[in-house]
Design a protein around this motif. Structure first.
Motif, PDB file in Angstrom:
ATOM      1  N   ALA A   1       0.801  -1.072  -0.070  1.00  0.00           N
ATOM      2  CA  ALA A   1       0.043  -0.008   0.033  1.00  0.00           C
ATOM      3  C   ALA A   1       0.891   1.223   0.046  1.00  0.00           C
ATOM      4  O   ALA A   1       0.311   2.191  -0.801  1.00  0.00           O
ATOM      5  N   GLU A   2       2.015   1.175   0.733  1.00  0.00           N
ATOM      6  CA  GLU A   2       2.902   2.685   0.621  1.00  0.00           C
ATOM      7  C   GLU A   2       3.441   2.656  -0.409  1.00  0.00           C
ATOM      8  O   GLU A   2       3.664   3.775  -0.914  1.00  0.00           O
ATOM      9  N   VAL A   3       4.146   1.571  -1.046  1.00  0.00           N
ATOM     10  CA  VAL A   3       4.737   1.570  -2.498  1.00  0.00           C
ATOM     11  C   VAL A   3       3.692   2.031  -3.371  1.00  0.00           C
ATOM     12  O   VAL A   3       3.964   3.048  -4.366  1.00  0.00           O
ATOM     13  N   TYR A   4       2.451   1.874  -3.644  1.00  0.00           N
ATOM     14  CA  TYR A   4       1.506   2.053  -4.397  1.00  0.00           C
ATOM     15  C   TYR A   4       1.107   3.523  -4.309  1.00  0.00           C
ATOM     16  O   TYR A   4       1.004   4.399  -5.119  1.00  0.00           O
ATOM     17  N   LYS A   5       0.879   4.147  -2.827  1.00  0.00           N
ATOM     18  CA  LYS A   5       0.338   5.294  -2.588  1.00  0.00           C
ATOM     19  C   LYS A   5       1.677   6.336  -2.975  1.00  0.00           C
ATOM     20  O   LYS A   5       1.195   7.295  -3.592  1.00  0.00           O
ATOM     21  N   SER A   6       3.014   5.974  -2.795  1.00  0.00           N
ATOM     22  CA  SER A   6       3.969   7.034  -2.899  1.00  0.00           C
ATOM     23  C   SER A   6       4.206   7.169  -4.607  1.00  0.00           C
ATOM     24  O   SER A   6       4.590   8.137  -5.046  1.00  0.00           O
ATOM     25  N   ALA A   7       3.933   5.954  -5.206  1.00  0.00           N
ATOM     26  CA  ALA A   7       3.895   5.995  -6.804  1.00  0.00           C
ATOM     27  C   ALA A   7       2.948   6.926  -7.366  1.00  0.00           C
ATOM     28  O   ALA A   7       3.240   7.795  -8.264  1.00  0.00           O
ATOM     29  N   VAL A   8       1.604   6.821  -6.868  1.00  0.00           N
ATOM     30  CA  VAL A   8       0.620   7.637  -7.149  1.00  0.00           C
ATOM     31  C   VAL A   8       0.751   9.125  -6.826  1.00  0.00           C
ATOM     32  O   VAL A   8       0.767  10.197  -7.859  1.00  0.00           O
ATOM     33  N   GLU A   9       1.406   9.390  -5.635  1.00  0.00           N
ATOM     34  CA  GLU A   9       1.688  11.003  -5.257  1.00  0.00           C
ATOM     35  C   GLU A   9       2.831  11.585  -6.165  1.00  0.00           C
ATOM     36  O   GLU A   9       2.786  12.560  -6.172  1.00  0.00           O
ATOM     37  N   HIS A  10       3.804  10.444  -6.834  1.00  0.00           N
ATOM     38  CA  HIS A  10       4.890  11.023  -7.436  1.00  0.00           C
ATOM     39  C   HIS A  10       4.620  10.748  -9.041  1.00  0.00           C
ATOM     40  O   HIS A  10       5.416  11.181  -9.877  1.00  0.00           O
ATOM     41  N   ARG A  11       3.133  10.616  -9.277  1.00  0.00           N
ATOM     42  CA  ARG A  11       2.580  10.390 -10.848  1.00  0.00           C
ATOM     43  C   ARG A  11       3.614   9.560 -11.460  1.00  0.00           C
ATOM     44  O   ARG A  11       3.653   9.486 -12.596  1.00  0.00           O
ATOM     45  N   LYS A  12       3.519   8.485 -10.853  1.00  0.00           N
ATOM     46  CA  LYS A  12       4.359   7.092 -11.544  1.00  0.00           C
ATOM     47  C   LYS A  12       3.593   6.027 -11.468  1.00  0.00           C
ATOM     48  O   LYS A  12       2.540   5.840 -10.634  1.00  0.00           O
ATOM     49  N   PRO A  13       3.454   5.228 -12.457  1.00  0.00           N
ATOM     50  CA  PRO A  13       2.659   3.972 -12.545  1.00  0.00           C
ATOM     51  C   PRO A  13       2.742   2.934 -11.329  1.00  0.00           C
ATOM     52  O   PRO A  13       3.984   2.616 -11.020  1.00  0.00           O
ATOM     53  N   PRO A  14       1.738   2.745 -10.490  1.00  0.00           N
ATOM     54  CA  PRO A  14       1.907   2.131  -9.061  1.00  0.00           C
ATOM     55  C   PRO A  14       2.199   0.587  -9.320  1.00  0.00           C
ATOM     56  O   PRO A  14       2.975   0.113  -8.645  1.00  0.00           O
ATOM     57  N   LEU A  15       1.442   0.075 -10.423  1.00  0.00           N
ATOM     58  CA  LEU A  15       2.074  -1.375 -10.640  1.00  0.00           C
ATOM     59  C   LEU A  15       3.341  -1.482 -11.163  1.00  0.00           C
ATOM     60  O   LEU A  15       3.933  -2.715 -10.541  1.00  0.00           O
ATOM     61  N   LYS A  16       3.630  -0.601 -11.747  1.00  0.00           N
ATOM     62  CA  LYS A  16       5.365  -0.827 -12.410  1.00  0.00           C
ATOM     63  C   LYS A  16       6.213  -0.480 -11.181  1.00  0.00           C
ATOM     64  O   LYS A  16       7.167  -1.268 -10.851  1.00  0.00           O
ATOM     65  N   ALA A  17       5.810   0.381 -10.180  1.00  0.00           N
ATOM     66  CA  ALA A  17       6.773   0.457  -8.918  1.00  0.00           C
ATOM     67  C   ALA A  17       6.654  -0.687  -8.134  1.00  0.00           C
ATOM     68  O   ALA A  17       7.662  -1.066  -7.573  1.00  0.00           O
ATOM     69  N   ILE A  18       5.531  -1.379  -7.974  1.00  0.00           N
ATOM     70  CA  ILE A  18       5.518  -2.514  -7.314  1.00  0.00           C
ATOM     71  C   ILE A  18       6.378  -3.694  -7.724  1.00  0.00           C
ATOM     72  O   ILE A  18       7.109  -4.372  -7.378  1.00  0.00           O
ATOM     73  N   GLN A  19       6.289  -3.922  -9.117  1.00  0.00           N
ATOM     74  CA  GLN A  19       7.124  -4.799  -9.918  1.00  0.00           C
ATOM     75  C   GLN A  19       8.352  -4.519  -9.764  1.00  0.00           C
ATOM     76  O   GLN A  19       9.337  -5.513  -9.566  1.00  0.00           O
ATOM     77  N   GLN A  20       8.922  -3.154  -9.775  1.00  0.00           N
ATOM     78  CA  GLN A  20      10.121  -2.860  -9.570  1.00  0.00           C
ATOM     79  C   GLN A  20      10.830  -3.173  -8.167  1.00  0.00           C
ATOM     80  O   GLN A  20      11.939  -3.709  -7.653  1.00  0.00           O
ATOM     81  N   HIS A  21       9.847  -2.920  -7.210  1.00  0.00           N
ATOM     82  CA  HIS A  21      10.182  -3.164  -5.816  1.00  0.00           C
ATOM     83  C   HIS A  21      10.516  -4.602  -5.343  1.00  0.00           C
ATOM     84  O   HIS A  21      11.409  -4.918  -4.760  1.00  0.00           O
ATOM     85  N   TRP A  22       9.591  -5.523  -6.046  1.00  0.00           N
ATOM     86  CA  TRP A  22       9.678  -6.923  -5.600  1.00  0.00           C
ATOM     87  C   TRP A  22      10.436  -7.708  -6.750  1.00  0.00           C
ATOM     88  O   TRP A  22      10.172  -8.933  -6.605  1.00  0.00           O
ATOM     89  N   LEU A  23      10.570  -7.159  -7.688  1.00  0.00           N
ATOM     90  CA  LEU A  23      10.873  -8.004  -8.952  1.00  0.00           C
ATOM     91  C   LEU A  23       9.999  -9.299  -9.378  1.00  0.00           C
ATOM     92  O   LEU A  23      10.189 -10.438  -9.558  1.00  0.00           O
ATOM     93  N   VAL A  24       8.574  -8.776  -9.503  1.00  0.00           N
ATOM     94  CA  VAL A  24       7.476  -9.709  -9.878  1.00  0.00           C
ATOM     95  C   VAL A  24       7.228  -9.218 -10.935  1.00  0.00           C
ATOM     96  O   VAL A  24       7.301  -8.191 -11.685  1.00  0.00           O
TER      97      VAL A  24
END
Length: 209
Positions: free
Chosen positions: A148-171
């Motif tokens: 949830a934190e990674v998702y929110k941070s991505a949205v707040e920084h105008r970045k794609p949240p799913l891609k941010a989660i992919q990059q964070h966990w390498l999934v």
């Protein structure tokens, strides 16, 4: 020799979790000696900015030979395959046949993580082992809070949240979407106001309206 197919029948019905041997070839393929499967090679490329498996090869051709077997390298590819099968341990030659069961047992997530780590100069074996250990385990609430934190941070920084989660966990993207779904089911993350948009302020899914 290391190139022989030494798969054991008991291992064919489960996913491979042992750390494999890994070899990087000059043409961009990464080879893995997977227990219970044999040699598997993958090629990677960036898709939407993330490293993904875009090539897959399974072959019984020997990748290593000792000094007494160097003549094998002068054989044709077809002859090398037959040599590897003929010199496999007793009862293991049938494992050279590619079946739906063998394909289902491929640990693609582990291979992807290992190659991505190797390409980034990180610990490939550590990345493979981390994904293997996590497979099949129920994630604790702390994991979904972090999602949830990674998702929110991505949205707040105008970045794609799913891609941010992919990059964070390498999934993969589907795995990232499951993480988000889990966070929402636990009440750690809200919904977007409209379908097709990223967001977390709405109390219910836009698809239920």
């Amino acid at each position: 020799m290391a190139g022989r197919n030494t798969s054991h029948p008991r291992a064919r019905r489960r996913r491979v979790s042992e750390l494999p041997a890994i070899v990087e070839s000059g043409d961009g393929w990464f080879g893995f000696l997977l227990r219970g499967i044999g040699w598997v090679e993958v090629a990677m490329a960036k898709v939407d900015g993330l490293p993904e498996i875009v090539g897959l090869r399974m072959d019984v051709r020997p990748m290593f030979v000792d000094e007494s077997e160097l003549y094998v390298l002068d054989m044709t590819a077809e002859q090398q395959r037959q040599w590897a099968i003929d010199n496999a341990p007793h009862g293991a030659a049938s494992a050279a046949v590619i079946t739906a069961e063998r394909l289902r047992s491929l640990p693609l997530a582990e291979l992807r993580a290992a190659v991505a780590a190797r390409m980034a100069g990180d610990d490939a074996f550590g990345a493979f082992g981390k994904v293997a250990r996590e497979r099949g385990k129920a994630w604790p609430d702390d994991h979904y809070l972090q999602v949830a934190e990674v998702y929110k941070s991505a949205v707040e920084h105008r970045k794609p949240p799913l891609k941010a989660i992919q990059q964070h966990w390498l999934v993969s993207r589907p795995a990232a979407a499951k993480y988000v779904k889990g966070a929402r089911e636990r009440g750690f993350l809200g919904w977007p106001e409209r379908a097709g948009l990223a967001g977390y302020d709405a109390a219910e899914s836009p698809f239920t309206k």
